[in-house]
Enzyme design. Structure first.
Site, mmCIF file in Angstrom:
data_model
loop_
_atom_site.group_PDB
_atom_site.id
_atom_site.type_symbol
_atom_site.label_atom_id
_atom_site.label_comp_id
_atom_site.label_asym_id
_atom_site.label_seq_id
_atom_site.Cartn_x
_atom_site.Cartn_y
_atom_site.Cartn_z
ATOM 1 N N GLU A 1 0.799 -1.234 0.000
ATOM 2 C CA GLU A 1 0.000 0.000 0.000
ATOM 3 C C GLU A 1 0.829 1.280 0.000
ATOM 4 O OE1 GLU A 1 -2.830 -0.089 3.180
ATOM 5 O OE2 GLU A 1 -3.929 -1.766 2.328
ATOM 6 N N GLU B 1 -5.461 -8.399 0.897
ATOM 7 C CA GLU B 1 -5.946 -8.047 2.246
ATOM 8 C C GLU B 1 -7.425 -7.722 2.177
ATOM 9 O OE1 GLU B 1 -4.071 -4.900 4.481
ATOM 10 O OE2 GLU B 1 -2.066 -5.699 4.137
HETATM 11 C C1 FCB Z 1 -4.034 -2.087 5.803
HETATM 12 C C2 FCB Z 1 -2.589 -2.367 6.170
HETATM 13 C C3 FCB Z 1 -2.426 -3.417 7.227
HETATM 14 C C4 FCB Z 1 -3.480 -3.301 8.305
HETATM 15 C C5 FCB Z 1 -4.855 -3.195 7.713
HETATM 16 C C6 FCB Z 1 -5.952 -3.107 8.724
HETATM 17 O O1 FCB Z 1 -4.151 -0.839 5.239
HETATM 18 O O2 FCB Z 1 -1.894 -2.800 5.026
HETATM 19 O O3 FCB Z 1 -1.122 -3.332 7.731
HETATM 20 O O4 FCB Z 1 -3.183 -2.263 9.148
HETATM 21 O O5 FCB Z 1 -4.912 -2.078 6.874
#
Ligand code: FCB
Length: 476
Positions: free
Chosen positions: A199, A388
């Site tokens: 990210e 994620e």
């Molecule tokens: C994302 C991050 C991860 C975690 C989640 C909840 O943006 O990549 O490290 O904090 O959010």
């Protein structure tokens, strides 16, 4: 699945089921009917984690300090003054934790390597104990039949490099090259799946524009410098993996949220366009050879000052897959007086939305479908993996169980939308839940719990939540 089967699978009595409203029932039938096989046999299931959030062991075995060590020890930066010093102590408990992961029937462990554990000063002297630690993690994964998927950088820059300007200093391209070369040459024989960055917009935006994350720097000029060097490293990292790892599968990940207008007035679309360019398009488009979306972000023209001859070419890299990371949607409202963005995202509460997580993020499953489709529509995107997705809710341990029904519900509804995108023809290769263990959630500290496994931070006791058990059953 009919009512009787549903009843059996939910363990409800006929009386209790009669109380469930029809629309909820329809939803339950749909999600209960969702089978792993519907995603295809090559679809990968896993969890995602990050070094600083889980490892602890912040100052032992030769690890150098990183920007999160410093930031979390700075007064007023983290809720309740918490730090990642110990966290889930994954550094010591990795073997047992990877056994839990195996028991959940997952295929993939996505993790990141801590740069300052391997190169305590960021460059130069290598810390053999750090190298050995990741060998142990990788070997344990392989022994458990789990694929190790490392990410080169998940936000924890060595402090020694931040002292020289960090991502704002163009030398970071050389520092990152040294670090990436070392990692891929060291582990490339046994690790084939790699991600470059986690990210980039989150760490450059929160860390160098808003100052809410480490290293806590603010201002557009700082952001513009950091952003360009980050985008350069994104592509450079891809090239380094390609040259050092035979048969590598290379990706990088993006934080992204589908953005909708507050009201469908033309004016709100102006805000939508800007936020979309900033949040979703800013880092992927240069990698695809499209350059930065400056036409929709005029205030970021400042970035041109940092672009040297030949850079635009070097920003490109042909990734094998793109990691989409999604948690919620955003709703943007036009406001002429807001500098630069000409509008703001309207928080769920102001929109009357009550279904939110502990992070105050709206639960909006259709958003993941829309954003996957948006990313899949780019010509250069060959494959997408959801690297994620997850949610934080307050959890309580009772009799060695955590009944996190809201999290089970979240996963079922989001997965349905992922499947919907796949059935539309998107080349979707996998889904990684955020995350295995409750952990240090950056500036929010330990309050938001995202894990499939509950961690008691006093005793380090692990308790598999109902959501973890749901995955175990679903993936059986
Ligand atoms: C994302 C991050 C991860 C975690 C989640 C909840 O943006 O990549 O490290 O904090 O959010």
């Amino acid at each position: 699945m009919n009512r009787r089967e549903l009843l059996r699978s939910l363990g409800l009595s006929a009386g209790a089921l009669a109380l469930v409203p029809n629309d909820v029932l329809a939803q339950l039938v749909k999600t209960q009917a969702m089978q792993k096989s519907a995603f295809g046999k090559d679809f990968l299931w896993g969890v995602a984690t990050a070094a600083y959030q889980i490892e602890g062991a912040h100052n032992i075995d030769g690890k150098g300090p990183n920007i999160w060590d410093k930031f979390s020890h700075t007064k007023g930066k983290i809720k309740h003054a918490q730090t990642g010093d110990v966290s889930c102590d994954f550094y010591h408990s990795y073997a047992a934790d990877l056994d839990i992961l195996k028991s959940l029937n997952m295929d993939v462990f996505r993790f990141s390597t801590s740069w300052s554990r391997i190169l305590p000063e960021g460059t130069g002297q290598v810390n053999q104990k750090g190298i050995d630690f990741y060998h142990r993690v990788i070997d344990k994964c392989l022994e458990n039949g789990i694929q190790p998927w490392p990410t080169l950088y998940h936000w924890d820059l060595p402090q020694a490099l931040q002292d020289k300007g960090g991502w704002m200093n163009r030398d970071v391209i050389n520092w990152f090259t040294e670090y990436s070369n070392l990692l891929t040459k060291t582990y490339g024989d046994k690790v084939k799946n790699w991600m470059v960055l986690n990210e980039p917009m989150a760490f450059s935006g929160l860390g160098y524009l808003l100052g809410y994350h480490a290293p806590g720097i603010r201002g557009i000029k700082h952001f513009a410098a950091a952003a360009h060097h980050t985008a350069m490293c994104q592509a450079e990292g891809g090239r380094i993996i390609r040259s050092n790892v035979k048969d590598a599968n290379i990706g990088t990940t993006f934080s992204c949220s589908y953005i909708m207008p507050w009201k469908s007035e033309d004016r709100d679309h102006i805000a939508v366009k800007r936020w979309d360019a900033f949040i979703n398009r800013f880092y992927i488009e240069p990698a695809l050879g499209m350059g930065y979306p400056l036409a929709d972000l005029p205030f970021l023209k400042k970035i041109e000052k940092f672009i040297q001859p030949g850079d635009m070419e070097k920003l490109k890299f042909d990734f094998d897959f793109i990691g989409v990371q999604n948690y919620t949607r955003e709703v943007a409202k036009y406001m002429w007086y807001i500098p630069f963005m000409k509008g703001l995202e309207v928080p769920p509460k102001k929109r009357g939305v009550t279904e939110v997580t502990e992070m105050n993020w709206e639960v909006y499953p259709e958003g993941i479908y829309e954003i996957i489709k948006q990313f899949a529509a780019y010509k250069g995107v060959k494959k997408i993996i959801v690297t994620e997705n997850g949610c934080a809710f307050p959890d309580f341990v009772m009799n060695d169980s955590v009944h996190d029904t809201n999290r089970v519900n979240f996963y079922q509804r989001y997965l349905e939308q992922v499947l919907r995108a796949k059935n539309d023809g998107v080349n979707l290769g996998g889904y990684f839940s955020w995350t295995l263990l409750d952990n240090f959630e950056w500036s929010e500290g330990y309050t938001p719990r995202f894990g499939l496994v509950h961690v008691d931070f006093e005793t380090q006791k692990r308790t598999i939540k109902d959501s973890g058990l749901w995955f175990r059953e679903f993936l059986k």
